[in-house]
Design an enzyme around this catalytic site. Structure first.
Site, PDB file in Angstrom:
ATOM      1  N   CYS A  80       0.840  -1.198   0.000  1.00  0.00           N
ATOM      2  CA  CYS A  80       0.000   0.000   0.000  1.00  0.00           C
ATOM      3  C   CYS A  80       0.879   1.254   0.000  1.00  0.00           C
ATOM      4  O   CYS A  80       1.608   1.493  -0.948  1.00  0.00           O
ATOM      5  CB  CYS A  80      -0.990  -0.039   1.155  1.00  0.00           C
ATOM      6  SG  CYS A  80      -2.361   1.141   0.945  1.00  0.00           S
ATOM      7  N   HIS A 183      -3.679  -4.966  -0.148  1.00  0.00           N
ATOM      8  CA  HIS A 183      -3.209  -5.510   1.132  1.00  0.00           C
ATOM      9  C   HIS A 183      -3.285  -7.040   1.100  1.00  0.00           C
ATOM     10  O   HIS A 183      -4.363  -7.603   1.314  1.00  0.00           O
ATOM     11  CB  HIS A 183      -4.087  -4.996   2.278  1.00  0.00           C
ATOM     12  CG  HIS A 183      -3.854  -3.571   2.625  1.00  0.00           C
ATOM     13  ND1 HIS A 183      -2.948  -3.179   3.580  1.00  0.00           N
ATOM     14  CD2 HIS A 183      -4.411  -2.435   2.135  1.00  0.00           C
ATOM     15  CE1 HIS A 183      -2.958  -1.861   3.676  1.00  0.00           C
ATOM     16  NE2 HIS A 183      -3.835  -1.380   2.810  1.00  0.00           N
ATOM     17  N   GLU A 185      -2.301  -9.085   3.310  1.00  0.00           N
ATOM     18  CA  GLU A 185      -2.648  -9.569   4.653  1.00  0.00           C
ATOM     19  C   GLU A 185      -4.145  -9.475   4.932  1.00  0.00           C
ATOM     20  O   GLU A 185      -4.642 -10.081   5.890  1.00  0.00           O
ATOM     21  CB  GLU A 185      -1.842  -8.801   5.713  1.00  0.00           C
ATOM     22  CG  GLU A 185      -2.337  -7.418   6.066  1.00  0.00           C
ATOM     23  CD  GLU A 185      -1.961  -6.331   5.064  1.00  0.00           C
ATOM     24  OE1 GLU A 185      -2.217  -5.152   5.374  1.00  0.00           O
ATOM     25  OE2 GLU A 185      -1.423  -6.650   3.983  1.00  0.00           O
TER      26      GLU A 185
END
Length: 201
Positions: A80, A183, A185
């Site tokens: 990001c 992202h 994650e």
């Protein structure tokens, strides 16, 4: 061992938990010397480009990152805002110099496109080149984005694009420098797969 760089501009816990799920050893790097212990680096990031660069400078990470990435050639993944900082400059809060790992700049989505800003949610990737991060990940897979700014750079560094009003850069790869605007994650199993691919480099 993967160093998660703590420069007061990223949610390190969610990234650390994702690496733990796939069994990848990681630690929080709180100062530049910590980077020497790692064989891979990860630069997360949320917030302002200018503030993030200020934090990196004050904590002494800028020169250390350039040494580890450009001289030592350690693999690095930017997520990001972390990806955006790899570029030469950004315009959030005024013109600000970035790390300069990749030629290009970071600009805001045009407000006259009738788009909700930030771009937030799942979006489909168009994978454009063989990037080791996408091994085992199909084209047109969905990943999770949250951002108001996007990268403009040469096509040779773009490994994937997505569409939001117009096509924009979803990921970058130059030598052993990797970066995602989305992202991983927060992108469930496919995100974990991408992080696993990075951990295995």
């Amino acid at each position: 061992m993967i160093a998660l760089i703590d420069y007061k501009a990223g949610n390190l816990n969610s990234v650390a938990k994702a690496f733990e799920k796939i069994g990848a050893i990681n630690f929080i790097a709180k100062n530049p010397k910590d980077l020497q212990k790692a064989d891979k680096l990860l630069l997360p990031g949320v917030g302002s480009f200018k503030e993030a660069m200020k934090n990196l400078k004050e904590l002494g990470f800028i020169e250390a990152l350039k040494e580890q990435v450009l001289v030592q050639k350690k693999p690095i993944l930017g997520i990001c805002l972390g990806m955006q900082l790899f570029l030469e400059r950004g315009y959030e809060g005024g013109v600000c110099e970035g790390l300069g790992f990749i030629e290009g700049e970071v600009v805001k989505f045009e407000e006259d496109l009738n788009l909700k800003i930030p771009h937030m949610g799942w979006n489909e990737l168009e994978i454009l080149k063989q990037d080791p991060l996408y091994q085992g990940i199909n084209n047109k897979s969905d990943f999770y984005f949250v951002h108001s700014f996007y990268v403009k750079c040469k096509d040779e560094f773009v490994s994937a694009k997505a569409q939001y009003g117009h096509k924009f850069v979803a990921s970058l790869q130059k030598d052993r420098i990797f970066a995602t605007q989305f992202h991983p994650e927060k992108s469930q199993n496919l995100g974990l797969k991408l992080l696993e691919n990075f951990a295995r480099l």
